[in-house]
Design a protein around this motif. Sequence first.
Motif, short mmCIF file in Angstrom:
data_model
loop_
_atom_site.label_atom_id
_atom_site.label_comp_id
_atom_site.label_asym_id
_atom_site.label_seq_id
_atom_site.Cartn_x
_atom_site.Cartn_y
_atom_site.Cartn_z
N ASN A 36 34.11 -53.41 75.30
CA ASN A 36 34.43 -53.80 73.93
C ASN A 36 34.98 -55.23 73.89
O ASN A 36 34.54 -56.06 73.08
CB ASN A 36 35.47 -52.82 73.37
CG ASN A 36 35.57 -52.86 71.85
OD1 ASN A 36 35.55 -53.92 71.26
ND2 ASN A 36 35.70 -51.69 71.24
N VAL A 37 35.93 -55.52 74.78
CA VAL A 37 36.56 -56.84 74.79
C VAL A 37 35.58 -57.91 75.26
O VAL A 37 35.46 -58.98 74.65
CB VAL A 37 37.82 -56.83 75.68
CG1 VAL A 37 38.44 -58.23 75.75
CG2 VAL A 37 38.84 -55.83 75.15
N VAL A 38 34.86 -57.64 76.34
CA VAL A 38 33.94 -58.64 76.89
C VAL A 38 32.81 -58.93 75.91
O VAL A 38 32.40 -60.09 75.74
CB VAL A 38 33.36 -58.15 78.25
CG1 VAL A 38 32.23 -59.07 78.72
CG2 VAL A 38 34.47 -58.11 79.30
N SER A 39 32.30 -57.90 75.23
CA SER A 39 31.24 -58.12 74.25
C SER A 39 31.75 -59.00 73.10
O SER A 39 31.01 -59.84 72.58
CB SER A 39 30.71 -56.79 73.71
OG SER A 39 31.72 -56.06 73.04
N SER A 40 33.02 -58.83 72.73
CA SER A 40 33.61 -59.69 71.69
C SER A 40 33.71 -61.13 72.17
O SER A 40 33.47 -62.08 71.41
CB SER A 40 34.99 -59.17 71.28
OG SER A 40 34.89 -57.99 70.53
N LEU A 41 34.09 -61.32 73.45
CA LEU A 41 34.17 -62.66 74.01
C LEU A 41 32.81 -63.35 73.98
O LEU A 41 32.70 -64.53 73.63
CB LEU A 41 34.68 -62.60 75.46
CG LEU A 41 36.18 -62.35 75.65
CD1 LEU A 41 36.48 -62.03 77.11
CD2 LEU A 41 37.00 -63.55 75.21
N ILE A 42 31.77 -62.61 74.34
CA ILE A 42 30.42 -63.19 74.36
C ILE A 42 29.91 -63.43 72.95
O ILE A 42 29.41 -64.51 72.62
CB ILE A 42 29.45 -62.28 75.13
CG1 ILE A 42 29.88 -62.14 76.59
CG2 ILE A 42 28.03 -62.85 75.07
CD1 ILE A 42 29.08 -61.11 77.37
N PHE A 43 30.05 -62.42 72.10
CA PHE A 43 29.53 -62.50 70.73
C PHE A 43 30.27 -63.57 69.93
O PHE A 43 29.68 -64.21 69.05
CB PHE A 43 29.66 -61.14 70.05
CG PHE A 43 28.89 -61.04 68.77
CD1 PHE A 43 27.51 -61.01 68.77
CD2 PHE A 43 29.54 -60.95 67.54
CE1 PHE A 43 26.78 -60.91 67.60
CE2 PHE A 43 28.82 -60.83 66.36
CZ PHE A 43 27.44 -60.82 66.39
#
Length: 431
Positions: free
Chosen positions: A99-106
């Motif tokens: 969840n957190v990493v996808s937010s960082l990328i997105f």
Amino acid sequence: MTDPFFLSILLLALLAIGGLSIGLAMICASSVYLALKGFDSSIAAETLLQGLFNSYTLLAIPLFILAADIMNVGSLADRLLRFAEALVGRFKGGLGHVNVVSSLIFSGMSGSAVADAVGMGKIIIGMMTKDGRYSASYAAAITAASATIGPIIPPSIPMVLYALVSDQSVGYLFAAGMMPGLLMGLVLMVMNMIIAHTRNFPTDTSVPLRDIPRVTFQAIPALLLPVILLGGIYGGIMTPTEAAAVAAFYALFVSVTFYRSVSIKQFYQTLLGSARSTATIGILIAGALTFQYVVTRENVPVSLSNWLAHFELSRTGFLIAINVLFLALGCILESGAILLIIVPIFIPTAQALGIDLVHFGVIVVVNAMLGLITPPYGLLLFIVASVTKEPLTKIVRELVPFLIALFIALGIITFVPDFVLWLPRLLGYRG
């Protein structure tokens, strides 16, 4: 006779409480002020139009919104999520990390916390709650918390708004947000890890090692977007506004050509949705520009600066007061209103105390984003509550540990300016 400025403030508050959008409320309040003062009412329209048409930077906002909407309707978000799952999904509480990493990328593509929560958030909440592995309230809480990273890591719509009122470089503001955004992601992952071990969350089914090269290859066209975007800005090839146009075109090109996931009908609906979002922000900016004229006429920034001077606040004391004030305002005002109305009032004082305005911009934007998950307003809380159908009280209870982690990150961002300004200085910033 009652002071016209007081009456305009009272009218603004009453209209906002009554449900009128804050942008329209500001336009109405400004018009009443001008009428009571005996000024020509056309001043409001003239101020509005000059502010909108003289700011080339504002063009970046609808383009970043369009890029984010195209990524949501296409399969870019899905492929980025799969890539994040391949990176960190194998650890305990893995989907929380995803969840957190996808937010960082997105966030390196959308520039909007709401776009992150609505687009990527819906998908990851569904993954986390499937088979009851995580409670819906926990999935909603970490989704809302991680979405606040979106406008910190470049590109960032709130940074563009701050650049408008502070006359600072959008490029350097974008660079200044990079390290704070990564720090926010780190503290959220640490907190998720602690909670995962405390509650004995399951180790999620991870992407097999043999599939990682394939998943990465499929995500490469999407992952190239932030590289093109930021490389173009800092390489001097594009302005941030031009980069926003490139981002929108690239998102559409990849979705249609590589992933074949956007139909003509979907693209048309995406344009309509982006236009509505842009209109909402445009009304807010228009209202803020007219109300800024009122605030300037009343000499509020100088008066406030002189009033604060009586307290002989140190730089540290002022920054503490700013954090407390903006966190409190975040409970009741939306982030755009804070950046466009309240922040300009404090910029002269920040300058007088020798606070770097790029650093100050990151502080106020982070505070504004934390306001999105701070009750009772907390726009992101309402979004994730509507997605999960969970009571707001349960989501807030799960959110508390993540808020504590983010407040620790805010403390570092506020009181270690070299941490924030390291990358801008590396890119040539002389502030």
